[in-house]
Design an enzyme around this catalytic site. Structure first.
Site, PDB file in Angstrom:
ATOM      1  N   ALA A  32     -11.914 -42.943  29.640  1.00 23.99           N
ATOM      2  CA  ALA A  32     -11.141 -44.202  29.669  1.00 23.99           C
ATOM      3  C   ALA A  32     -10.874 -44.557  31.138  1.00 23.99           C
ATOM      4  O   ALA A  32      -9.736 -44.773  31.551  1.00 23.99           O
ATOM      5  CB  ALA A  32      -9.843 -44.071  28.881  1.00 23.99           C
ATOM      6  N   HIS A  37      -9.569 -43.731  38.765  1.00 25.02           N
ATOM      7  CA  HIS A  37     -10.642 -42.730  38.677  1.00 25.02           C
ATOM      8  C   HIS A  37     -11.795 -43.102  39.610  1.00 25.02           C
ATOM      9  O   HIS A  37     -12.374 -42.249  40.278  1.00 25.02           O
ATOM     10  CB  HIS A  37     -11.213 -42.663  37.256  1.00 25.02           C
TER      11      HIS A  37
END
Ligand code: PAF
Length: 280
Positions: A32, A37
């Site tokens: 996700a 990230h």
């Protein structure tokens, strides 16, 4: 970019890359993926010859079954995003691949793990230590990248590396925020429109507390932060603590530490969000 599901296949690739003297950068994730990230991955790509991102929703770190069930799983979109930033490998193993047998290991992190998240999510850091040590053992990275949003997790992982004497450099990367301040999290996708709007108050209050911290004794600042956040109808602070950034122990006075950090966990409806701010 290559998507790999098994340890054997990943290790074949790693062997080939190591033979070419390439430094290995590793970003463990539960998928996700969001911009937070991607910043970790971009840094890994910039600093290493080859970069691997693992995507694995680790069951052993969820103390709440519902949270595990509801955790978003978006492998196709994640892979697409990673491809656009030159990631080399995505390692997306099954639960059986990672845990052919139940992992019974019990880690001991003492006071680091008993406070804040550790107090409210029993067993969580043991699960994180199980999966991170397992992934480090599989990948054997030179550098591994973690976000500072999970401030306590970062301290635990540094301690894990020390205890296991691992030869990996842990690289801490700053929190990535939305324009209005909300710390990026995979859980943000579960917020209703109103919860999202109210959740902005978390970072806003933390930033405001940073402007005013010298005016308040520690306890008074803590109470002020909690009061401000809880004023929103759908927000409920689980904890807000001001701790020493190295030991993670609560401080009583500003003089108790050279590195004060305010750490919060707040429910927006059923969605649990964390955030933190350094008062340095
Ligand atoms: O921070 C996370 O996403 C997870 O805790 C981690 C480090 C990938 C371990 O499952």
């Amino acid at each position: 970019m290559q998507l790999i599901h098994t340890i054997v296949d990943l290790q074949k690739e790693l062997l080939r890359n190591r033979a070419q003297q390439k430094a290995i950068g590793f970003v463990p994730t539960m998928g996700a993926l969001h911009q937070g990230h991607l910043e970790l991955v971009k840094r890994s790509v910039a600093e290493n010859g080859v970069s691997i991102v693992s995507i694995f929703v680790n069951p052993t770190q969820f103390n709440d079954k519902n949270d595990l069930l509801k955790y978003p799983r978006t492998l196709d979109v994640d892979c697409h995003l990673l491809q656009t930033i030159d990631c080399d490998y995505v390692f997306a193993p099954s639960v059986e691949e990672i845990y052919p047998e139940p992992d019974e290991r019990q880690f001991e992190f003492g006071a680091l793990a008993n406070v804040m998240e550790g107090q409210f999510r029993p067993g969580h850091f043991n699960g994180v230590a199980q999966i991170v040590s397992r992934l480090f053992d599989i990948v054997k990275p030179d550098k591994a990248y973690f976000g500072e949003k999970d401030f306590q997790q970062l301290a635990i992982i540094r301690e894990l590396v020390k205890q296991l004497n691992l030869n990996v450099q842990i690289v801490a990367c700053p929190i990535v925020r939305e324009k209005e301040g909300l710390a990026l999290s995979s859980r943000n996708a579960r917020l209703t429109e109103n919860q999202r709007k109210e959740a902005l108050l978390i970072s806003k209050t933390l930033f405001e507390s940073k402007k005013r911290w010298k005016e308040f004794p520690v306890q008074a600042l803590k109470q002020w932060v909690i009061h401000e956040i809880n004023a929103a109808s759908e927000l409920q602070t689980e904890y807000f603590d001001i701790v020493d950034g190295f030991t993670l122990q609560s401080i009583e006075n500003w003089e108790d530490t050279e590195y004060p950090v305010g750490c919060a966990a707040v429910f927006a409806g059923e969605v649990r969000l964390i955030d933190n701010i350094s008062y340095l």
